[in-house]
Design an enzyme around this catalytic site. Structure first.
Site, PDB file in Angstrom:
ATOM      1  N   LYS A  42       0.799  -1.209   0.000  1.00  0.00           N
ATOM      2  CA  LYS A  42       0.000   0.000   0.000  1.00  0.00           C
ATOM      3  C   LYS A  42       0.844   1.278   0.000  1.00  0.00           C
ATOM      4  CE  LYS A  42      -2.274  -1.532   3.795  1.00  0.00           C
ATOM      5  NZ  LYS A  42      -3.204  -1.620   4.940  1.00  0.00           N
ATOM      6  N   GLY A  43       2.119   1.124   0.379  1.00  0.00           N
ATOM      7  CA  GLY A  43       2.941   2.318   0.591  1.00  0.00           C
ATOM      8  C   GLY A  43       3.049   3.246  -0.609  1.00  0.00           C
ATOM      9  N   GLU A  97       7.474   1.967  -6.651  1.00  0.00           N
ATOM     10  CA  GLU A  97       7.587   1.625  -5.236  1.00  0.00           C
ATOM     11  C   GLU A  97       7.839   2.893  -4.431  1.00  0.00           C
ATOM     12  OE1 GLU A  97       7.092  -0.125  -2.847  1.00  0.00           O
ATOM     13  OE2 GLU A  97       7.850  -2.155  -2.932  1.00  0.00           O
ATOM     14  N   ASP A 101      14.260  -1.150   0.305  1.00  0.00           N
ATOM     15  CA  ASP A 101      14.953  -1.271   1.588  1.00  0.00           C
ATOM     16  C   ASP A 101      15.868  -2.508   1.523  1.00  0.00           C
ATOM     17  OD1 ASP A 101      15.614  -1.246   4.276  1.00  0.00           O
ATOM     18  OD2 ASP A 101      13.587  -0.930   4.990  1.00  0.00           O
ATOM     19  N   LYS A 129      17.261   2.932   0.182  1.00  0.00           N
ATOM     20  CA  LYS A 129      18.132   2.803   1.365  1.00  0.00           C
ATOM     21  C   LYS A 129      19.167   1.726   1.065  1.00  0.00           C
ATOM     22  CE  LYS A 129      15.311   3.661   5.548  1.00  0.00           C
ATOM     23  NZ  LYS A 129      14.732   2.940   6.715  1.00  0.00           N
ATOM     24  N   PHE A 150      14.210   5.855  10.297  1.00  0.00           N
ATOM     25  CA  PHE A 150      12.836   5.338  10.262  1.00  0.00           C
ATOM     26  C   PHE A 150      11.927   6.413   9.685  1.00  0.00           C
ATOM     27  CE2 PHE A 150       9.066   3.231  10.944  1.00  0.00           C
ATOM     28  CZ  PHE A 150       9.233   2.020  11.594  1.00  0.00           C
ATOM     29  N   VAL A 151      11.586   6.266   8.403  1.00  0.00           N
ATOM     30  CA  VAL A 151      10.821   7.316   7.723  1.00  0.00           C
ATOM     31  C   VAL A 151       9.344   6.934   7.584  1.00  0.00           C
ATOM     32  CG1 VAL A 151      12.704   8.439   6.484  1.00  0.00           C
ATOM     33  CG2 VAL A 151      11.665   6.395   5.500  1.00  0.00           C
TER      34      VAL A 151
HETATM   35  C1  PRP Z   1       7.266  -1.634   2.294  1.00  0.00           C
HETATM   36  C2  PRP Z   1       7.467  -0.862   1.005  1.00  0.00           C
HETATM   37  C3  PRP Z   1       8.100  -1.876   0.106  1.00  0.00           C
HETATM   38  C4  PRP Z   1       8.855  -2.781   1.044  1.00  0.00           C
HETATM   39  C5  PRP Z   1      10.310  -2.467   0.963  1.00  0.00           C
HETATM   40  O1  PRP Z   1       6.069  -2.328   2.198  1.00  0.00           O
HETATM   41  O2  PRP Z   1       6.261  -0.366   0.485  1.00  0.00           O
HETATM   42  O3  PRP Z   1       7.125  -2.612  -0.602  1.00  0.00           O
HETATM   43  O4  PRP Z   1       8.378  -2.518   2.367  1.00  0.00           O
HETATM   44  O5  PRP Z   1      11.031  -3.241   1.867  1.00  0.00           O
HETATM   45  P1  PRP Z   1      12.059  -4.360   1.436  1.00  0.00           P
HETATM   46  O6  PRP Z   1      12.941  -3.766   0.367  1.00  0.00           O
HETATM   47  O7  PRP Z   1      12.853  -4.582   2.719  1.00  0.00           O
HETATM   48  O8  PRP Z   1      11.338  -5.556   0.998  1.00  0.00           O
HETATM   49  P2  PRP Z   1       5.368  -3.038   3.446  1.00  0.00           P
HETATM   50  O9  PRP Z   1       5.670  -4.506   3.412  1.00  0.00           O
HETATM   51  O10 PRP Z   1       5.732  -2.305   4.713  1.00  0.00           O
HETATM   52  O11 PRP Z   1       3.835  -2.874   3.117  1.00  0.00           O
HETATM   53  P3  PRP Z   1       2.998  -1.523   2.796  1.00  0.00           P
HETATM   54  O12 PRP Z   1       3.512  -1.022   1.460  1.00  0.00           O
HETATM   55  O13 PRP Z   1       1.593  -2.005   2.730  1.00  0.00           O
HETATM   56  O14 PRP Z   1       3.254  -0.533   3.908  1.00  0.00           O
END
Ligand code: PRP
Length: 177
Positions: A42-43, A97, A101, A129, A150-151
């Protein structure tokens, strides 16, 4: 909500300028290719909505929804809550995206999408990151390379909150600690 924020890392104005720049680049590269802009929920929702309006070319949009199980480097089994709705075989696909991370999410998503034989597959992330990377994934288009802080905000959450902040801020350690 605001009092949980230690500092603003990227202001609304800085994000807006970045989106305009990325949008111009993508519009040039994908003119006449009718690309599919694919958001990972969802991000990405806030960035996605701004980006598609900054790319004034013929295109289609789609979303996938995934979450990872378990912690750690190699445990990244992904559960797909929603797969693509548009058949992407032979299509030019750009994954959007909010943040790259560890790279675990995108490495699995890329493998999943490549199996569907798109004509091309590129990644555009607002935030990168690199210091946190575990899986060998790099984005083709990066808005901002950021330190390991932590953003939240502009779509990014902590415990599902703060997504509606219009800027990207650093959360106070006592909130997530
Ligand atoms: C977050 C972000 C990416 C992922 C990145 O999603 O939107 O999809 O983490 O992290 P990574 O590179 O360590 O895999 P999250 O799983 O928190 O779900 P969300 O988008 O619903 O908040």
């Amino acid at each position: 909500m605001m009092h949980d924020i230690e500092k603003i890392l990227l202001s609304e104005e800085e994000i807006k300028e970045c989106v305009a720049k990325l949008g111009k680049q993508l519009a040039e590269e994908y003119a006449d290719k009718n690309p599919v802009f694919l958001g990972i929920l969802k991000g990405v929702v806030v960035f996605f909505a701004d980006m598609i309006r900054a790319i004034p070319i013929r295109s289609e949009i789609d979303f996938i929804s995934v979450s990872s199980y378990g912690m750690g480097t190699n445990s990244g089994q992904l559960k797909f809550h929603k797969d693509v709705s548009i058949p992407i075989k032979g299509r030019h696909v750009v994954i959007l995206e909010d943040i790259l991370d560890s790279g675990n999410t995108l490495s699995h998503v890329v493998a999943h999408l490549n199996a569907m034989e798109p004509a091309s597959l590129k990644i555009c992330t607002l935030l990168d990151k690199p210091s946190r990377r575990e899986a060998p994934v790099e984005a083709d288009y990066v808005g901002f390379t950021i330190p390991n802080e932590f953003v939240v905000g502009y779509g990014l959450d902590f415990a599902e909150g703060y997504r509606n902040l219009p800027f990207i801020g650093v959360l106070k350690p006592e909130i997530y600690g």
